[in-house]
Design a protein around this motif. Structure first.
Motif, short mmCIF file in Angstrom:
data_model
loop_
_atom_site.label_atom_id
_atom_site.label_comp_id
_atom_site.label_asym_id
_atom_site.label_seq_id
_atom_site.Cartn_x
_atom_site.Cartn_y
_atom_site.Cartn_z
N UNK A 142 0.83 -1.21 0.00
CA UNK A 142 0.00 0.00 0.00
C UNK A 142 0.86 1.26 0.00
N UNK A 143 1.94 1.20 0.78
CA UNK A 143 2.84 2.36 0.81
C UNK A 143 3.45 2.60 -0.57
N UNK A 144 3.89 1.51 -1.20
CA UNK A 144 4.47 1.64 -2.53
C UNK A 144 3.41 2.10 -3.54
N UNK A 145 2.19 1.58 -3.38
CA UNK A 145 1.11 2.02 -4.27
C UNK A 145 0.84 3.50 -4.09
N UNK A 146 0.82 3.94 -2.85
CA UNK A 146 0.58 5.36 -2.58
C UNK A 146 1.70 6.20 -3.16
N UNK A 462 0.08 -2.08 -11.47
CA UNK A 462 -0.62 -3.34 -11.81
C UNK A 462 0.03 -4.51 -11.07
N UNK A 463 1.37 -4.54 -11.08
CA UNK A 463 2.07 -5.63 -10.39
C UNK A 463 1.78 -5.60 -8.89
N UNK A 465 -0.78 -4.27 -7.34
CA UNK A 465 -2.18 -4.63 -7.07
C UNK A 465 -2.36 -6.14 -7.15
N UNK A 466 -1.69 -6.75 -8.11
CA UNK A 466 -1.78 -8.21 -8.22
C UNK A 466 -1.16 -8.87 -6.98
N UNK A 467 -0.01 -8.33 -6.54
CA UNK A 467 0.62 -8.87 -5.34
C UNK A 467 -0.28 -8.68 -4.13
N UNK A 468 -0.90 -7.52 -4.04
CA UNK A 468 -1.78 -7.25 -2.90
C UNK A 468 -2.97 -8.20 -2.91
N UNK A 469 -3.52 -8.44 -4.09
CA UNK A 469 -4.66 -9.35 -4.17
C UNK A 469 -4.25 -10.76 -3.77
N UNK A 470 -3.05 -11.16 -4.18
CA UNK A 470 -2.56 -12.48 -3.79
C UNK A 470 -2.35 -12.54 -2.28
N UNK A 471 -1.77 -11.47 -1.69
CA UNK A 471 -1.59 -11.41 -0.25
C UNK A 471 -2.92 -11.45 0.48
N UNK A 472 -3.90 -10.73 -0.08
CA UNK A 472 -5.22 -10.72 0.56
C UNK A 472 -5.82 -12.12 0.56
#
Length: 766
Positions: A142-146, A462-463, A465-472
């Motif tokens: 999230x920090x990197x996304x922000x 995009x990468x 978000x995909x990682x975050x979705x996998x983590x979720x």
């Protein structure tokens, strides 16, 4: 298994300006610490929390105020020192789970309210180390996304501003997708011309076109008469006529041209007399010659020669020069105007001065040839005489013709422009121009670099978000595994604690950047949300008593600790776990702590409730227990001393210290007796506080003398002056009256003051 073995030193942390412990004191697998309220138990809990979390700010925030020196904490964990130097922790980092008011405030509720932050932290508590690691990864993403989003926003703002500067309303994404423009400068220049033409459409339509310059006659046409003759006039006749005239006019002035004069006499040729002298003409050959010579052909040729000379005269006077200059200047202004309006230019340029000078020079030379012709119309002028002049003339004429051709071509181009502008739309052309300029700008090096960076940021997003979705997904699966039994476990604790409610744990809430726990409180099977902004609606705040809220917090702590796979490597610290709960729940709490002593690496219980600590002492294997108390002994100085729980939990209403306390609180007791008790209270405290220094029967005078010669860093050294004053105050009341001694009365207020001083010197002792 890791365990806290010793507190070596604590300085300038909370209540502890300085806290020490006897060198021989070691903590056991179970350590019970007694301390009165406000005397440092929560400080110890925070120190251990700071160590476990490696969060120095927790200790920094508890810096003892209004004292000098630097914060310091020195602990011994399994033979290795853990040191806080005022800035950071060094040394080993044990696993420690702390239950205290801070745990409740962070993970369950604060005051009477449950916030989203509580739910987030509770979620981290529930999912354990594995889940927290996943959460931390998600938070980092999230920090990197922000961060990427902020940089992307800056890039988009730059690209949008670039488009706006080109008068183009376009999103950054659309701008970034603009294709490259081949021959961009030429295409844009051409479109700019179209825009300018559309802007000046009416002026272009009404503006006057350039005019052609007067074109001189060709040299061939001009000089053709020079080679002409009169075919009926033979050469010898012409010579005879010329000889005749020469004889008659020799030496005489000639007011008129002789040929003209002779021609006039032909009107009388019908007579037999000479029209000139009146003599009878017997030989008419000469007169016949005159007739032929002055025929219509002759007259036509003469007129042509004369007309050519008049033309050449105009050139010689500068008429041609003036005509050229006037029209050329006018055309130059017209062409410049059209160039401004349309962008169309013309190569129609003429060096008037040079052309006119050459034409005038040629005219002068040719006129001399025509003059010779005029004097002898019948004889042709040889071409070689005027050939160079004719070439010069034609060169000048060719320059004028070329100029006129260019002017005509320019006029045709303007007419094409006019026809094209009839249907031109200015707004459309401006938009097309802006788009062309944007395409060129988009692929300039600096802007292209921004676009490439933007593309990289989009791919990174995009990468991530995909990682975050996998983590979720992983976190959800882990949470489901953990919480599938958590609710049941908590409810079992609540049931055994006699709570009038249960918990319904639900899938986590992912509405924020960090996941949050989700549960409902079930009261009579009705679901009550823990959070509610409406005071009129049921919630955690208004449906649970303070005891129920404490029960929920303890149940949550016990459930999460007991479900921790690493409990055997964890030090469990409980600071007043029985606070705010009803008395009937203390047995349950004691039993649960007893269970933890078997499963956890170490259990440390801090409490101000001696009765609660005694229950633990009686229930737990006493060979595993170290019992100690936080004591004062000197102003600003505290220590951990061995503490006899069994003795301390005997009935206290008859003890010396309790009598002293009652006198402070309610002025109960006889002042003289209380005054004498002060020495006993002090002697009991210091004997037990440092049995290595003081003998079991040490009197107050002896305690003072030993402290006077004790090292400067002895924990009781700072109490010497106070002890001396109490000694003086009580000595006449400690012994039997001496005959003849002065009777001393005891002031109640003064006695209460000394009682308070003794109480403060002996905190941590029954």
């Amino acid at each position: 298994m890791p365990a806290l073995r010793k507190i070596i030193d604590i300085q300038k942390v909370g209540r502890f300006e300085k806290l020490t412990a006897p060198g021989s004191m070691r903590f056991s697998q179970v350590t019970l610490i007694f301390g009165e309220n406000g005397w440092g138990k929560s400080t110890l809990a925070d120190i251990l929390r700071s160590l476990a979390r490696n969060r120095p700010e927790i200790v920094k925030g508890r810096e003892t105020l209004a004292t000098g020196g630097r914060q310091k904490v020195l602990l011994l964990v399994d033979g290795q020192q853990c040191t806080f130097d005022g800035a950071a922790w060094t040394g080993t980092r044990p696993r420690i789970a702390v239950f205290d008011q801070t745990f409740i405030n962070e993970n369950v509720f604060s005051g009477d309210s449950v916030s989203l932050d509580h739910m987030k932290r509770q979620y981290g508590l529930v999912v354990g180390a594995e889940g927290v690691a996943l959460i931390e990864q998600a938070i980092e993403i999230d920090r990197q996304l922000k961060e990427a989003g902020q940089v992307l926003k800056e890039k988009d703002q730059y690209l949008a501003a670039t488009a706006t500067a080109l008068n183009l309303r376009m999103t950054a994404a659309a701008f970034a997708e603009l294709a490259a423009l081949d021959a961009a400068d030429d295409a844009i220049a051409a479109k700019e011309v179209e825009v300018r033409r559309a802007t000046e459409k009416e002026k272009i339509r009404t503006a006057e076109l350039p005019q052609a310059l007067p074109i001189p006659t060709t040299a061939a046409e001009l000089t053709a008469v020079l080679g002409q003759t009169i075919s009926d006039v033979a050469t010898d006749l012409h010579r005879r006529l010329q000889d005749h005239i020469a004889r008659h006019v020799s030496g005489r002035p000639s007011p008129v041209a002789h040929e003209t004069w002779l021609e006039s006499g032909l009107a009388f040729d019908a007579a037999r007399e000479c029209p000139y002298c009146g003599q009878e003409l017997r030989d008419r050959s000469l007169l016949d010659l005159y007739g032929v010579y002055f025929s219509d052909a002759y007259k036509s040729l003469a007129a042509a020669v004369k007309q050519r000379r008049q033309t050449l005269e105009r050139y010689r006077r500068g008429d041609f020069r003036q005509a050229l200059a006037g029209k050329a200047d006018a055309n130059r202004a017209v062409i410049a105007n059209f160039k401004t309006l349309t962008g169309e230019d013309s190569d129609a340029e003429l060096d008037v001065a040079q052309i006119a000078a050459r034409m005038e020079n040629a005219a002068a030379g040719l006129d001399q040839a025509f003059q010779n012709k005029q004097e002898d119309l019948v004889s042709p002028i040889e071409e070689g005489v005027y050939e160079a002049l004719a070439c010069q003339w034609d060169e000048g004429r060719a320059a004028v013709v070329a100029y006129n051709d260019e002017v005509a071509a320019f006029g045709r181009r303007i007419e094409d422009v006019r026809r094209a502008q009839a249907s031109a739309n200015l707004d459309t052309l401006k938009s097309e121009l802006a788009l062309l300029q944007a395409r060129r700008k988009r692929h300039e090096a600096a802007v292209a670099a921004i676009v490439d960076e933007r593309k990289s940021l989009l791919r990174k997003q995009e990468d991530l978000k995909a990682q975050k979705e996998e983590l979720r997904s992983k976190l959800t699966a882990h949470t489901n595994r953990v919480t599938s039994t958590l609710g049941t476990t908590i409810n079992a604790y609540l049931d055994r604690l006699g709570a009038g409610f249960q918990i319904d744990y639900q899938p986590p809430n992912y509405k924020g950047k960090e996941p949050a726990a989700a549960y409902s409180i079930l009261i009579n099977r009705a679901a009550v949300p823990p959070r509610a902004d409406d005071i009129a609606a049921p919630s955690f705040k208004n449906t649970l008593s303070s005891g129920d809220k404490s029960v929920l917090a303890l149940a949550l702590f016990l459930a999460t600790v007991n479900s921790d796979a690493s409990l055997a490597e964890t030090i469990v610290v409980l600071d007043d776990p029985f606070t705010s709960m009803d008395d009937f729940r203390r047995t349950f709490t004691v039993n649960e702590i007893n269970k933890l002593t078997v499963r956890a690496a170490q259990v440390i219980v801090l409490s101000h409730e001696l009765g609660f600590l005694r229950l633990l002492w009686d229930r737990i294997d006493q060979t595993k227990i170290t019992s100690c108390a936080i004591q004062t002994g000197a102003p600003g100085i505290a220590s951990l001393a061995a503490f006899d729980l069994e003795k301390a939990t005997q009935p206290r209403n008859e003890t010396e210290r309790m009598k002293m306390i009652k006198f402070i609180d309610a002025t109960e007791g006889e002042p003289g007796e209380i005054r004498a008790l002060l020495r006993k209270v002090l002697e009991h405290f210091y004997r037990n506080g440092d049995p290595e220094l003081f003998a079991p029967d040490e009197m107050l005078d002896g305690i003072i003398r030993k402290l006077q010669i004790a090292p400067a860093d002895h924990r009781y050294k700072g109490a010497v002056d106070d002890l001396g004053e109490v000694n003086l105050y009580t000595r006449n009341f400690h012994h039997a009256p001496v005959a003849g001694s002065v009777i001393e009365s005891t002031s109640v207020e003064e006695l209460r003051t000394y009682c308070r001083r003794v109480r403060d010197l002996t905190r941590g002792s029954p």
